[in-house]
Design a protein around this motif. Sequence first.
Motif, PDB file in Angstrom:
ATOM      1  N   SER A 284     -11.979 -15.364 -52.598  1.00 52.87           N
ATOM      2  CA  SER A 284     -13.250 -15.723 -53.231  1.00 52.87           C
ATOM      3  C   SER A 284     -14.255 -14.614 -53.030  1.00 52.87           C
ATOM      4  N   GLY A 285     -15.183 -14.513 -53.976  1.00 53.67           N
ATOM      5  CA  GLY A 285     -16.349 -13.669 -53.767  1.00 53.67           C
ATOM      6  C   GLY A 285     -17.394 -14.447 -52.991  1.00 53.67           C
ATOM      7  N   HIS A 286     -18.475 -13.779 -52.642  1.00 55.75           N
ATOM      8  CA  HIS A 286     -19.604 -14.442 -51.988  1.00 55.75           C
ATOM      9  C   HIS A 286     -20.468 -15.161 -53.021  1.00 55.75           C
ATOM     10  N   TYR A 287     -20.746 -14.449 -54.128  1.00 54.58           N
ATOM     11  CA  TYR A 287     -21.627 -14.970 -55.167  1.00 54.58           C
ATOM     12  C   TYR A 287     -20.901 -15.010 -56.505  1.00 54.58           C
ATOM     13  N   TYR A 288     -21.299 -15.961 -57.344  1.00 56.78           N
ATOM     14  CA  TYR A 288     -20.775 -16.092 -58.703  1.00 56.78           C
ATOM     15  C   TYR A 288     -21.957 -16.191 -59.654  1.00 56.78           C
ATOM     16  N   VAL A 289     -21.904 -15.439 -60.744  1.00 60.38           N
ATOM     17  CA  VAL A 289     -22.973 -15.474 -61.737  1.00 60.38           C
ATOM     18  C   VAL A 289     -22.368 -15.984 -63.043  1.00 60.38           C
ATOM     19  N   ASP A 290     -22.830 -17.150 -63.480  1.00 63.40           N
ATOM     20  CA  ASP A 290     -22.304 -17.776 -64.694  1.00 63.40           C
ATOM     21  C   ASP A 290     -22.921 -17.113 -65.937  1.00 63.40           C
ATOM     22  N   VAL A 291     -22.344 -17.401 -67.093  1.00 64.35           N
ATOM     23  CA  VAL A 291     -22.799 -16.781 -68.342  1.00 64.35           C
ATOM     24  C   VAL A 291     -24.247 -17.132 -68.677  1.00 64.35           C
ATOM     25  N   ASP A 292     -24.756 -18.264 -68.179  1.00 66.88           N
ATOM     26  CA  ASP A 292     -26.152 -18.638 -68.439  1.00 66.88           C
ATOM     27  C   ASP A 292     -27.112 -18.035 -67.421  1.00 66.88           C
ATOM     28  N   GLY A 293     -26.577 -17.245 -66.478  1.00 65.51           N
ATOM     29  CA  GLY A 293     -27.396 -16.598 -65.459  1.00 65.51           C
ATOM     30  C   GLY A 293     -27.504 -17.366 -64.157  1.00 65.51           C
ATOM     31  N   SER A 294     -26.945 -18.561 -64.081  1.00 64.01           N
ATOM     32  CA  SER A 294     -26.977 -19.330 -62.834  1.00 64.01           C
ATOM     33  C   SER A 294     -26.195 -18.586 -61.754  1.00 64.01           C
ATOM     34  N   ILE A 295     -26.747 -18.589 -60.535  1.00 69.20           N
ATOM     35  CA  ILE A 295     -26.115 -17.904 -59.405  1.00 69.20           C
ATOM     36  C   ILE A 295     -25.675 -18.938 -58.383  1.00 69.20           C
ATOM     37  N   TYR A 296     -24.443 -18.812 -57.926  1.00 70.37           N
ATOM     38  CA  TYR A 296     -23.872 -19.706 -56.927  1.00 70.37           C
ATOM     39  C   TYR A 296     -23.402 -18.889 -55.737  1.00 70.37           C
TER      40      TYR A 296
ATOM     41  N   ILE B  17     -19.320  -9.999 -55.655  1.00 66.68           N
ATOM     42  CA  ILE B  17     -20.028 -10.758 -56.689  1.00 66.68           C
ATOM     43  C   ILE B  17     -19.097 -10.911 -57.886  1.00 66.68           C
ATOM     44  N   GLU B  18     -18.828 -12.154 -58.243  1.00 65.83           N
ATOM     45  CA  GLU B  18     -17.972 -12.474 -59.394  1.00 65.83           C
ATOM     46  C   GLU B  18     -18.833 -12.827 -60.598  1.00 65.83           C
ATOM     47  N   LEU B  19     -18.540 -12.205 -61.730  1.00 64.16           N
ATOM     48  CA  LEU B  19     -19.222 -12.529 -62.983  1.00 64.16           C
ATOM     49  C   LEU B  19     -18.272 -13.368 -63.827  1.00 64.16           C
TER      50      LEU B  19
ATOM     51  N   GLU C 101     -26.732 -11.315 -71.570  1.00 64.91           N
ATOM     52  CA  GLU C 101     -27.997 -10.771 -71.070  1.00 64.91           C
ATOM     53  C   GLU C 101     -28.530 -11.596 -69.887  1.00 64.91           C
ATOM     54  N   PRO C 102     -28.531 -12.953 -69.949  1.00 66.23           N
ATOM     55  CA  PRO C 102     -28.985 -13.712 -68.775  1.00 66.23           C
ATOM     56  C   PRO C 102     -28.133 -13.421 -67.530  1.00 66.23           C
ATOM     57  N   GLN C 103     -26.862 -13.211 -67.728  1.00 68.42           N
ATOM     58  CA  GLN C 103     -25.959 -12.912 -66.614  1.00 68.42           C
ATOM     59  C   GLN C 103     -26.311 -11.567 -65.973  1.00 68.42           C
ATOM     60  N   ILE C 104     -26.531 -10.550 -66.787  1.00 65.42           N
ATOM     61  CA  ILE C 104     -26.856  -9.228 -66.254  1.00 65.42           C
ATOM     62  C   ILE C 104     -28.233  -9.237 -65.602  1.00 65.42           C
TER      63      ILE C 104
ATOM     64  N   VAL D 249     -26.924  -0.829 -64.693  1.00 59.01           N
ATOM     65  CA  VAL D 249     -26.951  -1.367 -63.334  1.00 59.01           C
ATOM     66  C   VAL D 249     -27.257  -0.266 -62.319  1.00 59.01           C
ATOM     67  N   ILE D 250     -26.591   0.866 -62.435  1.00 59.50           N
ATOM     68  CA  ILE D 250     -26.814   1.977 -61.496  1.00 59.50           C
ATOM     69  C   ILE D 250     -28.259   2.476 -61.596  1.00 59.50           C
ATOM     70  N   ALA D 251     -28.780   2.614 -62.811  1.00 56.34           N
ATOM     71  CA  ALA D 251     -30.155   3.082 -62.988  1.00 56.34           C
ATOM     72  C   ALA D 251     -31.148   2.107 -62.368  1.00 56.34           C
ATOM     73  N   ASP D 252     -30.885   0.816 -62.479  1.00 58.60           N
ATOM     74  CA  ASP D 252     -31.808  -0.195 -61.969  1.00 58.60           C
ATOM     75  C   ASP D 252     -31.755  -0.316 -60.455  1.00 58.60           C
ATOM     76  N   ILE D 253     -30.568  -0.273 -59.894  1.00 61.50           N
ATOM     77  CA  ILE D 253     -30.409  -0.594 -58.481  1.00 61.50           C
ATOM     78  C   ILE D 253     -30.315   0.631 -57.577  1.00 61.50           C
ATOM     79  N   ALA D 254     -30.029   1.793 -58.150  1.00 60.48           N
ATOM     80  CA  ALA D 254     -30.002   3.061 -57.409  1.00 60.48           C
ATOM     81  C   ALA D 254     -29.062   3.036 -56.199  1.00 60.48           C
ATOM     82  N   LEU D 255     -27.862   2.553 -56.406  1.00 63.95           N
ATOM     83  CA  LEU D 255     -26.820   2.628 -55.396  1.00 63.95           C
ATOM     84  C   LEU D 255     -25.777   3.635 -55.866  1.00 63.95           C
TER      85      LEU D 255
END
Length: 191
Positions: free
Chosen positions: A58-70, A92-94, A117-120, A176-182
Motif C-alpha cells: 500500500s501507499g501512504h496516501y491515495y488521491v482519487d479522480v475527484d481530488g479527495s485525499i485518503y 502516493i497513489e493516484l 485537474e482536481p487530482q493534480i 509537478v517539478i516546477a511547483d514543488i522544486a524537488l
Amino acid sequence: MPAIITIHDQPLPYESRLDERATASIDLIVIHCTELPDMATAREFGERVRYTSGTGNSGHYYVDVDGSIYRYVADRRIANHTVGYNSRSIGIELANVGRYPYWGDSRHQAFTVPYTEPQIESLLGLLRKLRNDHPGIRYIAGHEDLDLRLEPAVDDATIMLPRRQDPGPLFPWPRVIADIALERLHATPAP
C-alpha cells in the motif's frame, strides 16, 4: 505555510504491524498509479495480507479522480510500496486505470486515461504539506524511476516488459517539478 487540505484518515487494518521510523529519515516521495478501476478496488487491494508479518502492499496516501485525499498509512510507518526505497519514502497513489486489467500483456501497455485537474491540484497541495511536515524531503520519483525490473509478457514470454510503469507517460512531471522544486530521483540500472 501550505494551504489547508482535507485528508481523510482511513488506516489499513494492519497499519499497526508496519514498522515505525523516525520521520526525519524521510527524504523521498514516490508517485504511483493504482492501475485499478476505482478507489474501492484500490482499498481492497491495499487490505490484502501478503507477508508473514500480517501486512500487505500500500501507499501512504491515495488521491482519487475527484481530488479527495485518503491516508491509509501514517507517515511514521513504513509502507510497502517500492522495493528498496520504503524505509526512506512516502508513497502516493493516484487513482487511474493505467493498463488495467492487462498489466502484463505486451499488446496493452499504453496509458490512455489522463489524470484529472482536481487530482493534480490535490496532489500538489499534498506535496506542499508533506514538504512542510518533513523538511528533509529532497527527492521525488515515479515508481517507474526506481523499480527497473523486467518480466516476461503474459502473451509472449520472449518479450520483456518493465514491471512498473507508473505513474506513466500521462503524468505531468514538468508541472509537478516546477511547483514543488524537488529533485527527481532515478535508480541506476544494474549492469
